[in-house]
Design a protein around this motif. Structure first.
Motif, PDB file in Angstrom:
ATOM      1  N   GLY A  92       0.817  -1.212   0.000  1.00  0.00           N
ATOM      2  CA  GLY A  92       0.000   0.000   0.000  1.00  0.00           C
ATOM      3  C   GLY A  92       0.852   1.264   0.000  1.00  0.00           C
ATOM      4  N   PRO A  93       0.346   2.329  -0.623  1.00  0.00           N
ATOM      5  CA  PRO A  93       1.075   3.593  -0.686  1.00  0.00           C
ATOM      6  C   PRO A  93       0.947   4.346   0.650  1.00  0.00           C
ATOM      7  N   LEU A  94       1.973   4.299   1.458  1.00  0.00           N
ATOM      8  CA  LEU A  94       1.904   4.923   2.779  1.00  0.00           C
ATOM      9  C   LEU A  94       1.690   6.433   2.688  1.00  0.00           C
ATOM     10  N   SER A  95       2.116   7.047   1.589  1.00  0.00           N
ATOM     11  CA  SER A  95       1.921   8.490   1.411  1.00  0.00           C
ATOM     12  C   SER A  95       0.445   8.868   1.378  1.00  0.00           C
ATOM     13  N   GLN A  96      -0.416   7.903   1.131  1.00  0.00           N
ATOM     14  CA  GLN A  96      -1.858   8.164   1.102  1.00  0.00           C
ATOM     15  C   GLN A  96      -2.534   7.796   2.422  1.00  0.00           C
ATOM     16  N   GLY A  97      -1.731   7.433   3.414  1.00  0.00           N
ATOM     17  CA  GLY A  97      -2.263   7.028   4.710  1.00  0.00           C
ATOM     18  C   GLY A  97      -2.595   8.217   5.596  1.00  0.00           C
ATOM     19  N   ILE A  98      -3.126   7.904   6.758  1.00  0.00           N
ATOM     20  CA  ILE A  98      -3.503   8.913   7.741  1.00  0.00           C
ATOM     21  C   ILE A  98      -2.344   9.120   8.704  1.00  0.00           C
ATOM     22  N   VAL A  99      -1.912  10.372   8.852  1.00  0.00           N
ATOM     23  CA  VAL A  99      -0.827  10.722   9.762  1.00  0.00           C
ATOM     24  C   VAL A  99      -1.434  11.097  11.110  1.00  0.00           C
ATOM     25  N   HIS A 100      -0.920  10.475  12.176  1.00  0.00           N
ATOM     26  CA  HIS A 100      -1.359  10.787  13.526  1.00  0.00           C
ATOM     27  C   HIS A 100      -0.138  10.759  14.419  1.00  0.00           C
ATOM     28  N   GLY A 101       0.162  11.885  15.023  1.00  0.00           N
ATOM     29  CA  GLY A 101       1.404  11.997  15.788  1.00  0.00           C
ATOM     30  C   GLY A 101       2.572  11.774  14.853  1.00  0.00           C
ATOM     31  N   ALA A 102       3.489  10.893  15.250  1.00  0.00           N
ATOM     32  CA  ALA A 102       4.646  10.549  14.421  1.00  0.00           C
ATOM     33  C   ALA A 102       4.466   9.151  13.833  1.00  0.00           C
ATOM     34  N   GLN A 103       3.216   8.852  13.415  1.00  0.00           N
ATOM     35  CA  GLN A 103       2.894   7.561  12.819  1.00  0.00           C
ATOM     36  C   GLN A 103       2.022   7.768  11.587  1.00  0.00           C
ATOM     37  N   VAL A 104       2.003   6.747  10.743  1.00  0.00           N
ATOM     38  CA  VAL A 104       1.115   6.757   9.582  1.00  0.00           C
ATOM     39  C   VAL A 104       0.414   5.404   9.511  1.00  0.00           C
ATOM     40  N   THR A 105      -0.862   5.443   9.146  1.00  0.00           N
ATOM     41  CA  THR A 105      -1.652   4.223   8.983  1.00  0.00           C
ATOM     42  C   THR A 105      -1.795   3.926   7.497  1.00  0.00           C
ATOM     43  N   CYS A 106      -1.445   2.710   7.096  1.00  0.00           N
ATOM     44  CA  CYS A 106      -1.558   2.299   5.703  1.00  0.00           C
ATOM     45  C   CYS A 106      -3.016   2.393   5.256  1.00  0.00           C
ATOM     46  N   PRO A 107      -3.258   2.942   4.071  1.00  0.00           N
ATOM     47  CA  PRO A 107      -4.641   3.101   3.610  1.00  0.00           C
ATOM     48  C   PRO A 107      -5.313   1.790   3.185  1.00  0.00           C
ATOM     49  N   LEU A 108      -4.550   0.715   3.004  1.00  0.00           N
ATOM     50  CA  LEU A 108      -5.154  -0.537   2.545  1.00  0.00           C
ATOM     51  C   LEU A 108      -5.648  -1.430   3.670  1.00  0.00           C
ATOM     52  N   HIS A 109      -4.816  -1.624   4.688  1.00  0.00           N
ATOM     53  CA  HIS A 109      -5.185  -2.591   5.719  1.00  0.00           C
ATOM     54  C   HIS A 109      -4.936  -2.094   7.134  1.00  0.00           C
ATOM     55  N   ASN A 110      -4.790  -0.790   7.297  1.00  0.00           N
ATOM     56  CA  ASN A 110      -4.682  -0.149   8.611  1.00  0.00           C
ATOM     57  C   ASN A 110      -3.458  -0.534   9.432  1.00  0.00           C
ATOM     58  N   TRP A 111      -2.407  -1.017   8.798  1.00  0.00           N
ATOM     59  CA  TRP A 111      -1.172  -1.236   9.550  1.00  0.00           C
ATOM     60  C   TRP A 111      -0.602   0.135   9.898  1.00  0.00           C
ATOM     61  N   VAL A 112      -0.001   0.253  11.081  1.00  0.00           N
ATOM     62  CA  VAL A 112       0.532   1.522  11.561  1.00  0.00           C
ATOM     63  C   VAL A 112       2.058   1.442  11.632  1.00  0.00           C
ATOM     64  N   PHE A 113       2.727   2.478  11.119  1.00  0.00           N
ATOM     65  CA  PHE A 113       4.190   2.539  11.120  1.00  0.00           C
ATOM     66  C   PHE A 113       4.675   3.814  11.775  1.00  0.00           C
ATOM     67  N   SER A 114       5.757   3.679  12.541  1.00  0.00           N
ATOM     68  CA  SER A 114       6.410   4.835  13.132  1.00  0.00           C
ATOM     69  C   SER A 114       7.136   5.599  12.039  1.00  0.00           C
ATOM     70  N   LEU A 115       6.916   6.902  11.972  1.00  0.00           N
ATOM     71  CA  LEU A 115       7.647   7.718  11.009  1.00  0.00           C
ATOM     72  C   LEU A 115       9.088   7.925  11.454  1.00  0.00           C
ATOM     73  N   GLU A 116       9.353   7.745  12.744  1.00  0.00           N
ATOM     74  CA  GLU A 116      10.695   7.928  13.281  1.00  0.00           C
ATOM     75  C   GLU A 116      11.589   6.720  13.031  1.00  0.00           C
ATOM     76  N   THR A 117      11.057   5.518  13.221  1.00  0.00           N
ATOM     77  CA  THR A 117      11.879   4.297  13.116  1.00  0.00           C
ATOM     78  C   THR A 117      11.517   3.421  11.925  1.00  0.00           C
ATOM     79  N   GLY A 118      10.329   3.596  11.364  1.00  0.00           N
ATOM     80  CA  GLY A 118       9.859   2.745  10.279  1.00  0.00           C
ATOM     81  C   GLY A 118       9.251   1.436  10.744  1.00  0.00           C
TER      82      GLY A 118
END
Length: 111
Positions: free
Chosen positions: A50-76
């Protein structure tokens, strides 16, 4: 010595949004948080691509737009019960100009 490449202005990215940068290793998503911090990660979720650039940013995290996986923008790193990691890239903000670590991107491309 690190080579830095200007990739745009922080004002080009809406708060809690992202813009993409093409590189030799693929697309890099550059995010701006609500408090004007900037982060760069690869723009591809390891789960289903999924294109993480199209995800929802919350704090220093992003949620994948396809299946709601969450990734830290600081550590990946995937958060919670999700597993996996995306590459992160060093950024520098000087005034309004965002710079990316060109040496890191080129080293990864050579892998």
């Amino acid at each position: 010595m690190t080579d830095w490449i200007a990739i745009g202005s922080i004002n080009d990215i809406p708060r809690r949004g992202a813009r993409c940068v093409k590189s030799p290793i693929g697309t890099i998503a550059v995010f701006r948080t609500v408090d004007d911090k900037v982060y760069a990660i690869e723009d591809r979720c390891p789960h289903r691509g999924g294109p993480l650039s199209q995800g929802i940013v919350h704090g220093a995290q992003v949620t994948c737009p396809l299946h709601n996986w969450v990734f830290s923008l600081e550590t990946g790193e995937a958060q919670g019960a999700d597993e996996g990691q995306v590459r992160t890239f060093a950024l520098r903000l000087e005034g309004e100009v965002i710079y990316i670590d060109a040496d890191l991107a080129m080293a990864i491309a050579a892998e």
